[in-house]
Design a protein around this motif. Structure first.
Motif, PDB file in Angstrom:
ATOM      1  N   LEU A 169       0.812  -1.212   0.000  1.00  0.00           N
ATOM      2  CA  LEU A 169       0.000   0.000   0.000  1.00  0.00           C
ATOM      3  C   LEU A 169       0.848   1.266   0.000  1.00  0.00           C
ATOM      4  O   LEU A 169       1.956   1.283   0.536  1.00  0.00           O
ATOM      5  CB  LEU A 169      -0.876   0.047   1.259  1.00  0.00           C
ATOM      6  N   THR A 170       0.300   2.303  -0.582  1.00  0.00           N
ATOM      7  CA  THR A 170       0.810   3.653  -0.351  1.00  0.00           C
ATOM      8  C   THR A 170      -0.266   4.398   0.441  1.00  0.00           C
ATOM      9  O   THR A 170      -1.443   4.391   0.064  1.00  0.00           O
ATOM     10  CB  THR A 170       1.081   4.383  -1.677  1.00  0.00           C
ATOM     11  N   ILE A 171       0.155   4.978   1.560  1.00  0.00           N
ATOM     12  CA  ILE A 171      -0.797   5.619   2.456  1.00  0.00           C
ATOM     13  C   ILE A 171      -0.527   7.123   2.466  1.00  0.00           C
ATOM     14  O   ILE A 171       0.597   7.560   2.707  1.00  0.00           O
ATOM     15  CB  ILE A 171      -0.665   5.023   3.872  1.00  0.00           C
ATOM     16  N   GLY A 172      -1.550   7.891   2.184  1.00  0.00           N
ATOM     17  CA  GLY A 172      -1.435   9.347   2.165  1.00  0.00           C
ATOM     18  C   GLY A 172      -1.798   9.933   3.523  1.00  0.00           C
ATOM     19  O   GLY A 172      -2.648   9.395   4.235  1.00  0.00           O
ATOM     20  N   LEU A 173      -1.127  11.012   3.875  1.00  0.00           N
ATOM     21  CA  LEU A 173      -1.498  11.777   5.079  1.00  0.00           C
ATOM     22  C   LEU A 173      -1.568  13.241   4.664  1.00  0.00           C
ATOM     23  O   LEU A 173      -0.561  13.823   4.256  1.00  0.00           O
ATOM     24  CB  LEU A 173      -0.470  11.573   6.193  1.00  0.00           C
ATOM     25  N   THR A 174      -2.762  13.817   4.736  1.00  0.00           N
ATOM     26  CA  THR A 174      -2.912  15.220   4.325  1.00  0.00           C
ATOM     27  C   THR A 174      -3.021  16.107   5.551  1.00  0.00           C
ATOM     28  O   THR A 174      -3.599  15.714   6.573  1.00  0.00           O
ATOM     29  CB  THR A 174      -4.169  15.447   3.464  1.00  0.00           C
ATOM     30  N   VAL A 175      -2.444  17.297   5.434  1.00  0.00           N
ATOM     31  CA  VAL A 175      -2.531  18.254   6.533  1.00  0.00           C
ATOM     32  C   VAL A 175      -2.462  19.668   5.961  1.00  0.00           C
ATOM     33  O   VAL A 175      -1.736  19.917   4.995  1.00  0.00           O
ATOM     34  CB  VAL A 175      -1.413  17.976   7.574  1.00  0.00           C
ATOM     35  N   PHE A 176      -3.258  20.564   6.536  1.00  0.00           N
ATOM     36  CA  PHE A 176      -3.266  21.962   6.103  1.00  0.00           C
ATOM     37  C   PHE A 176      -2.522  22.789   7.134  1.00  0.00           C
ATOM     38  O   PHE A 176      -2.721  22.618   8.343  1.00  0.00           O
ATOM     39  CB  PHE A 176      -4.705  22.489   5.962  1.00  0.00           C
ATOM     40  N   ALA A 177      -1.673  23.688   6.657  1.00  0.00           N
ATOM     41  CA  ALA A 177      -0.945  24.588   7.553  1.00  0.00           C
ATOM     42  C   ALA A 177      -0.942  25.967   6.903  1.00  0.00           C
ATOM     43  O   ALA A 177      -0.066  26.308   6.110  1.00  0.00           O
ATOM     44  CB  ALA A 177       0.471  24.082   7.783  1.00  0.00           C
ATOM     45  N   VAL A 178      -1.965  26.722   7.216  1.00  0.00           N
ATOM     46  CA  VAL A 178      -2.199  28.021   6.591  1.00  0.00           C
ATOM     47  C   VAL A 178      -2.062  29.109   7.659  1.00  0.00           C
ATOM     48  O   VAL A 178      -2.521  28.929   8.785  1.00  0.00           O
ATOM     49  CB  VAL A 178      -3.611  28.052   5.949  1.00  0.00           C
ATOM     50  N   GLY A 179      -1.407  30.210   7.291  1.00  0.00           N
ATOM     51  CA  GLY A 179      -1.241  31.316   8.244  1.00  0.00           C
ATOM     52  C   GLY A 179      -0.327  30.884   9.381  1.00  0.00           C
ATOM     53  O   GLY A 179       0.647  30.165   9.184  1.00  0.00           O
ATOM     54  N   ARG A 180      -0.658  31.289  10.598  1.00  0.00           N
ATOM     55  CA  ARG A 180       0.229  31.031  11.734  1.00  0.00           C
ATOM     56  C   ARG A 180       0.279  29.568  12.156  1.00  0.00           C
ATOM     57  O   ARG A 180       1.142  29.174  12.939  1.00  0.00           O
ATOM     58  CB  ARG A 180      -0.195  31.922  12.904  1.00  0.00           C
ATOM     59  N   TYR A 181      -0.632  28.759  11.655  1.00  0.00           N
ATOM     60  CA  TYR A 181      -0.600  27.334  12.002  1.00  0.00           C
ATOM     61  C   TYR A 181       0.672  26.668  11.473  1.00  0.00           C
ATOM     62  O   TYR A 181       1.092  25.648  12.004  1.00  0.00           O
ATOM     63  CB  TYR A 181      -1.824  26.613  11.427  1.00  0.00           C
ATOM     64  N   LEU A 182       1.263  27.249  10.440  1.00  0.00           N
ATOM     65  CA  LEU A 182       2.451  26.613   9.866  1.00  0.00           C
ATOM     66  C   LEU A 182       3.605  26.640  10.869  1.00  0.00           C
ATOM     67  O   LEU A 182       4.106  25.583  11.281  1.00  0.00           O
ATOM     68  CB  LEU A 182       2.828  27.290   8.550  1.00  0.00           C
ATOM     69  N   GLU A 183       4.019  27.814  11.309  1.00  0.00           N
ATOM     70  CA  GLU A 183       5.149  27.913  12.249  1.00  0.00           C
ATOM     71  C   GLU A 183       4.836  27.229  13.569  1.00  0.00           C
ATOM     72  O   GLU A 183       5.697  26.660  14.212  1.00  0.00           O
ATOM     73  CB  GLU A 183       5.515  29.379  12.526  1.00  0.00           C
ATOM     74  N   LYS A 184       3.582  27.338  13.965  1.00  0.00           N
ATOM     75  CA  LYS A 184       3.220  26.862  15.296  1.00  0.00           C
ATOM     76  C   LYS A 184       3.203  25.333  15.390  1.00  0.00           C
ATOM     77  O   LYS A 184       3.596  24.772  16.419  1.00  0.00           O
ATOM     78  CB  LYS A 184       1.846  27.441  15.647  1.00  0.00           C
TER      79      LYS A 184
END
Ligand code: UDP
Ligand code: MN
Length: 298
Positions: free
Chosen positions: A59-74
């Protein structure tokens, strides 16, 4: 809802990804739903067997995550670093990070067989819109490269980090996460959308569990259906000047009421440490970060 599975027929549950599940190993908690889907708790599955099963299927397993604005650094660095220690170890993994600032994505060392792709997204002005827009963006990604290269995908919030093994035992055609603050509440108190005009509305008496939008997953085909259902519902609400109480999570709960998940994850898979110790929570896998909305949201 607590107690052993009501179905006397059930002995061991056979699971394509987990080998055998033993729902009787945890008489202290509910280990299967009324529609026969396993609710996986620590002790009901064998992580080594799940690992073997997944490897056999290449299998290939994907993991998606959003990091927009200050959530990226934090949050993003810790999320990815701890995923490298605990998420689907030994499997082929592809991370998809969605952000408006690809250049700011931290360079995390990845183990062999694991890669990270960055997808640029527009930054919505309101945090509610950032959160809700995810369904539409995921739908498009699943119809593109992500959908072609992954067999199963987990979609997660970024404001959390891994603390324990999060392996292929969680995989199924569709996967929903019990919300750690609500899993033991009576159904009539669950925070579903109640405005009948909203596409996310559930009438009193409806609803199985309250699911947390910080973790959901499934096959590419199932997630295409889920994301299009939720994105369409939110679009319809917007056209009517409505916004569901818990945004995309309200629509996700409506979807899983109509299309029952094939597997349900116990709150150990997305635990809030602020709740404190609970006897049934043996091994938390993913921990919420403290909410710091004052710093994160305008
Ligand atoms: N998010 C983001 N930037 C924002 C708002 C949200 O990147 O300005 C993403 C991020 O992945 C976050 C998720 O959307 O974890 C959901 O938002 P949040 O975690 O704030 O919602 P909550 O868990 O508090 O309901
Ligand atoms: Mn969150």
């Amino acid at each position: 809802p607590m107690g052993v599975c009501p179905s006397a027929r059930m002995a061991l549950l056979r699971d394509n990804f987990t080998g055998l599940l033993n729902p009787w190993a945890r008489p202290d908690v509910l280990t299967c739903t009324s529609w026969g889907a396993p609710i996986i708790w620590d002790g009901t599955f064998d992580p080594a067997a799940a690992q073997q099963k997944a490897l056999q299927q290449n299998l290939t397993i994907g993991l998606t995550v959003f990091a927009v604005g200050r959530y990226l650094e934090k949050y993003l660095a810790r999320f990815l670093e701890t995923a490298e220690r605990h998420f689907m170890l030994g499997q082929r993994v592809v991370y998809y990070v969605f952000t408006e600032r690809p250049a700011a994505v931290p360079r995390v060392a990845l183990a062999p067989g694991r890669r990270l792709r960055v997808v640029r997204v527009a930054r919505e002005r309101r945090w509610q819109d950032v959160s809700m827009q995810r369904m539409h963006t995921l739908h498009e990604a699943l119809g593109g490269q992500l959908g072609r290269e992954a067999h199963f995908v987990l979609c997660m919030d970024v404001d959390q980090h891994f603390r324990g093994a999060f392996g292929p035992e969680v995989l199924a055609e569709s996967v929903a996460q019990l919300h750690s603050w609500h899993y033991h509440w009576p159904r009539r108190l669950l925070p579903y959308e109640r405005d009948a005009r909203s596409a996310a509305a559930l009438v009193p008496g409806d609803g199985d569990f309250y699911y947390h939008a910080a973790v959901f997953g499934g096959s590419v085909a199932a997630l295409r259906g889920l994301t299009s259902h939720c994105a369409r519902g939110m679009q319809r609400d917007r056209e009517r000047g409505l916004e569901a109480r818990w945004h995309d999570e309200s629509h996700l709960n409506k979807f899983f009421w109509l299309h029952k998940p094939a597997k349900v994850l116990s709150p150990e898979f997305c635990w809030s440490p602020e709740i404190g110790r609970r006897a049934e929570i043996r091994r938390p896998r993913l921990l919420w970060a403290p909410k710091e909305y004052a710093v994160l949201r305008d």
